[in-house]
Scaffold this motif. Structure first.
Motif, PDB file in Angstrom:
ATOM      1  N   ARG A 159       0.809  -1.220   0.000  1.00 51.79           N
ATOM      2  CA  ARG A 159       0.000   0.000   0.000  1.00 51.79           C
ATOM      3  C   ARG A 159       0.844   1.272   0.000  1.00 51.79           C
ATOM      4  NH1 ARG A 159      -5.568  -0.746   1.274  1.00 51.79           N
ATOM      5  NH2 ARG A 159      -6.061  -2.891   1.836  1.00 51.79           N
ATOM      6  N   ASP A 160       2.148   1.133   0.148  1.00 48.83           N
ATOM      7  CA  ASP A 160       3.009   2.309   0.139  1.00 48.83           C
ATOM      8  C   ASP A 160       4.443   1.875  -0.149  1.00 48.83           C
ATOM      9  OD1 ASP A 160       3.948   1.203   2.555  1.00 48.83           O
ATOM     10  OD2 ASP A 160       2.716   2.526   3.782  1.00 48.83           O
ATOM     11  N   GLY A 161       5.352   2.841  -0.189  1.00 49.27           N
ATOM     12  CA  GLY A 161       6.743   2.541  -0.495  1.00 49.27           C
ATOM     13  C   GLY A 161       7.396   1.573   0.473  1.00 49.27           C
ATOM     14  N   PRO A 162       7.244   1.762   1.798  1.00 52.61           N
ATOM     15  CA  PRO A 162       7.831   0.795   2.730  1.00 52.61           C
ATOM     16  C   PRO A 162       7.316  -0.629   2.530  1.00 52.61           C
ATOM     17  CG  PRO A 162       7.325   2.835   3.884  1.00 52.61           C
ATOM     18  CD  PRO A 162       6.751   2.968   2.503  1.00 52.61           C
ATOM     19  N   LEU A 196       2.760   2.317  -8.672  1.00 48.64           N
ATOM     20  CA  LEU A 196       2.976   1.330  -9.739  1.00 48.64           C
ATOM     21  C   LEU A 196       4.331   1.477 -10.442  1.00 48.64           C
ATOM     22  CD1 LEU A 196      -0.556   1.045 -11.372  1.00 48.64           C
ATOM     23  CD2 LEU A 196       0.789  -0.851 -10.455  1.00 48.64           C
ATOM     24  N   PRO A 197       4.747   2.690 -10.835  1.00 43.14           N
ATOM     25  CA  PRO A 197       6.030   2.792 -11.540  1.00 43.14           C
ATOM     26  C   PRO A 197       7.239   2.455 -10.674  1.00 43.14           C
ATOM     27  CG  PRO A 197       4.658   4.739 -11.928  1.00 43.14           C
ATOM     28  CD  PRO A 197       4.045   3.980 -10.807  1.00 43.14           C
ATOM     29  N   MET A 198       7.050   2.384  -9.357  1.00 41.80           N
ATOM     30  CA  MET A 198       8.157   2.034  -8.469  1.00 41.80           C
ATOM     31  C   MET A 198       8.446   0.536  -8.470  1.00 41.80           C
ATOM     32  SD  MET A 198       7.318   4.350  -5.114  1.00 41.80           S
ATOM     33  CE  MET A 198       6.821   6.062  -5.222  1.00 41.80           C
ATOM     34  N   VAL A 199       7.504  -0.247  -8.995  1.00 46.42           N
ATOM     35  CA  VAL A 199       7.679  -1.697  -9.008  1.00 46.42           C
ATOM     36  C   VAL A 199       8.622  -2.064 -10.143  1.00 46.42           C
ATOM     37  CG1 VAL A 199       6.518  -3.928  -9.149  1.00 46.42           C
ATOM     38  CG2 VAL A 199       5.318  -1.961  -8.140  1.00 46.42           C
ATOM     39  N   PRO A 200       9.686  -2.825  -9.876  1.00 45.99           N
ATOM     40  CA  PRO A 200      10.626  -3.207 -10.938  1.00 45.99           C
ATOM     41  C   PRO A 200       9.931  -3.928 -12.089  1.00 45.99           C
ATOM     42  CG  PRO A 200      11.531  -3.733  -8.784  1.00 45.99           C
ATOM     43  CD  PRO A 200      10.105  -3.332  -8.556  1.00 45.99           C
ATOM     44  N   GLY A 201      10.496  -3.789 -13.272  1.00 43.87           N
ATOM     45  CA  GLY A 201       9.883  -4.352 -14.468  1.00 43.87           C
ATOM     46  C   GLY A 201       9.790  -5.862 -14.486  1.00 43.87           C
ATOM     47  N   ASP A 202      10.615  -6.553 -13.690  1.00 39.41           N
ATOM     48  CA  ASP A 202      10.562  -8.014 -13.701  1.00 39.41           C
ATOM     49  C   ASP A 202       9.592  -8.571 -12.658  1.00 39.41           C
ATOM     50  OD1 ASP A 202      12.064  -7.250 -11.508  1.00 39.41           O
ATOM     51  OD2 ASP A 202      13.581  -8.813 -11.758  1.00 39.41           O
ATOM     52  N   VAL A 203       8.849  -7.677 -11.994  1.00 36.24           N
ATOM     53  CA  VAL A 203       7.851  -8.089 -11.001  1.00 36.24           C
ATOM     54  C   VAL A 203       6.465  -7.838 -11.587  1.00 36.24           C
ATOM     55  CG1 VAL A 203       6.909  -7.618  -8.697  1.00 36.24           C
ATOM     56  CG2 VAL A 203       9.394  -7.600  -9.067  1.00 36.24           C
ATOM     57  N   VAL A 204       5.584  -8.818 -11.479  1.00 37.47           N
ATOM     58  CA  VAL A 204       4.218  -8.663 -11.977  1.00 37.47           C
ATOM     59  C   VAL A 204       3.485  -7.624 -11.132  1.00 37.47           C
ATOM     60  CG1 VAL A 204       1.999  -9.819 -12.325  1.00 37.47           C
ATOM     61  CG2 VAL A 204       4.124 -11.010 -12.872  1.00 37.47           C
ATOM     62  N   ILE A 218      -7.458   1.943 -17.395  1.00 39.07           N
ATOM     63  CA  ILE A 218      -6.652   2.675 -18.374  1.00 39.07           C
ATOM     64  C   ILE A 218      -5.508   3.409 -17.688  1.00 39.07           C
ATOM     65  CG2 ILE A 218      -6.682   4.585 -20.025  1.00 39.07           C
ATOM     66  CD1 ILE A 218      -9.589   3.747 -20.678  1.00 39.07           C
ATOM     67  N   ALA A 219      -5.814   4.089 -16.580  1.00 38.16           N
ATOM     68  CA  ALA A 219      -4.781   4.851 -15.875  1.00 38.16           C
ATOM     69  C   ALA A 219      -3.696   3.932 -15.331  1.00 38.16           C
ATOM     70  CB  ALA A 219      -5.409   5.659 -14.737  1.00 38.16           C
ATOM     71  N   TYR A 220      -4.090   2.804 -14.768  1.00 38.60           N
ATOM     72  CA  TYR A 220      -3.108   1.906 -14.164  1.00 38.60           C
ATOM     73  C   TYR A 220      -2.294   1.182 -15.240  1.00 38.60           C
ATOM     74  CZ  TYR A 220      -6.009   2.744 -10.049  1.00 38.60           C
ATOM     75  OH  TYR A 220      -6.720   3.341  -9.032  1.00 38.60           O
ATOM     76  N   ALA A 221      -2.934   0.842 -16.346  1.00 34.52           N
ATOM     77  CA  ALA A 221      -2.195   0.215 -17.444  1.00 34.52           C
ATOM     78  C   ALA A 221      -1.105   1.155 -17.955  1.00 34.52           C
ATOM     79  CB  ALA A 221      -3.147  -0.161 -18.567  1.00 34.52           C
ATOM     80  N   ARG A 222      -1.407   2.429 -18.037  1.00 37.96           N
ATOM     81  CA  ARG A 222      -0.422   3.396 -18.516  1.00 37.96           C
ATOM     82  C   ARG A 222       0.716   3.611 -17.523  1.00 37.96           C
ATOM     83  NH1 ARG A 222      -4.916   7.477 -21.235  1.00 37.96           N
ATOM     84  NH2 ARG A 222      -5.067   6.317 -23.205  1.00 37.96           N
ATOM     85  N   GLN A 223       0.495   3.195 -16.275  1.00 35.69           N
ATOM     86  CA  GLN A 223       1.566   3.256 -15.277  1.00 35.69           C
ATOM     87  C   GLN A 223       2.265   1.913 -15.110  1.00 35.69           C
ATOM     88  OE1 GLN A 223       2.667   6.047 -13.834  1.00 35.69           O
ATOM     89  NE2 GLN A 223       1.169   7.173 -15.051  1.00 35.69           N
ATOM     90  N   GLY A 224       1.967   0.961 -16.005  1.00 38.56           N
ATOM     91  CA  GLY A 224       2.707  -0.298 -16.013  1.00 38.56           C
ATOM     92  C   GLY A 224       2.000  -1.500 -15.424  1.00 38.56           C
ATOM     93  N   ALA A 225       0.716  -1.387 -15.061  1.00 40.99           N
ATOM     94  CA  ALA A 225       0.011  -2.538 -14.494  1.00 40.99           C
ATOM     95  C   ALA A 225      -0.106  -3.661 -15.519  1.00 40.99           C
ATOM     96  CB  ALA A 225      -1.374  -2.128 -14.008  1.00 40.99           C
ATOM     97  N   ASP A 226       0.162  -4.869 -15.079  1.00 43.59           N
ATOM     98  CA  ASP A 226      -0.013  -6.057 -15.918  1.00 43.59           C
ATOM     99  C   ASP A 226      -1.426  -6.606 -15.805  1.00 43.59           C
ATOM    100  OD1 ASP A 226       2.861  -6.542 -16.756  1.00 43.59           O
ATOM    101  OD2 ASP A 226       3.070  -6.550 -14.577  1.00 43.59           O
ATOM    102  N   ALA A 227      -2.067  -6.338 -14.664  1.00 44.55           N
ATOM    103  CA  ALA A 227      -3.402  -6.870 -14.398  1.00 44.55           C
ATOM    104  C   ALA A 227      -4.097  -5.949 -13.412  1.00 44.55           C
ATOM    105  CB  ALA A 227      -3.314  -8.287 -13.832  1.00 44.55           C
TER     106      ALA A 227
END
Length: 264
Positions: A159-162, A196-204, A218-227
């Motif tokens: 739910r947050d950065g930590p 979402l953009p803080m999550v590394p690209g190799d993590v779903v 749409i908003a989350y997909a544009r920030q890199g969401a896979d699902a």
């Protein structure tokens, strides 16, 4: 240090202990190992389209009929929270649903013990939700590793950065990004879009959709969401199939499609 109220965690521990008293660990292990080992289910959540995960109410008597309809809608996975209810019926529903679908099934229990991982596998789950805020680092690491050893996939709620840092240090290969507790709709969307953009690209990356399903997806997909995860509240309308078909169609739109399936 856990940020989940200790009263809630104590209640969950008591419920797990009661279930273990009725079905000892050796018995639940035997049932779990008698089932086919789940096979690489994360690819269902990371492909060319943005997958939709739909949450079923485990006390709904029409669970099995609904899951077949939702499978026809193109849903990528089904989620259930069986231990949110005190009776054993929801666990039987989880098992019934898993036996009726080819889609991955996500068990959304609040996990505090490895016993619950054996329960999930014994009832046919493929993925298990682990909550970063509910567990000390050592416990989360242990449960992520144990989940993998059982052939299940851990989806770690952050739910947050930590939370995200804790999940990544624990070896999470998939995360569910949710808004902070008690955030209003706009603050919730902003928090998820930021994380979402803080999550590394190799993590779903899975994002929880709110009531504004279409615009959220749409908003989350544009920030890199896979699902995206669509909860029960968002599917409580008169025609959930229409809702899901619409979202699945949007997730497959060329403007949101990923550049080919990614290796996990």
């Amino acid at each position: 240090m856990s940020r989940i109220p200790e009263t809630l965690l104590a209640s969950v521990r008591a419920q797990v202990a009661a279930r273990e008293a009725r079905m000892p660990l050796a018995e639940i292990k035997e049932r779990a190992l008698a089932r086919p080992r789940p096979q690489g289910r994360m690819q269902a959540l990371r492909g060319e389209r943005v997958a939709v995960i739909a949450e079923l109410d485990p006390v709904n008597a029409e669970c099995c009929a609904l899951v077949e309809q939702w499978e026809d809608c193109g849903v990528g996975a089904i989620a259930m929270a069986p231990a949110a209810h005190p009776s054993p019926q929801p666990w039987r529903q989880l098992a019934a649903v898993s036996s009726r679908t080819r889609m991955p099934v996500l068990c959304m229990d609040l996990v505090v013990s490895s016993y619950q991982l054996w329960e999930a596998r014994a009832h046919g789950a493929d993925l298990v939700l682990l909550t970063a805020a509910a567990l000390p680092r050592e416990a989360l690491v242990s449960l992520v590793e144990r989940t993998a050893s059982l052939g299940l996939t851990a989806l770690v709620e952050v739910r947050d950065g930590p939370d995200l840092g804790l999940a990544l240090r624990a070896g999470a290969r998939a995360v569910l990004v949710r808004a902070p507790e008690h955030a209003d709709a706009e603050a919730a969307r902003a928090a998820i879009r930021e994380l979402l953009p803080m999550v590394p690209g190799d993590v779903v990356r899975v994002a929880e959709c709110g009531p504004a399903g279409r615009s959220d997806l749409i908003a989350y997909a544009r920030q890199g969401a896979d699902a995206v995860l669509l909860g029960r509240a968002a599917l409580a309308g008169t025609d959930p199939c229409a809702t899901l078909t619409g979202l699945v169609s949007i997730g497959a739109h060329p403007s949101l499609a990923r550049r080919g399936a990614q290796t996990v």
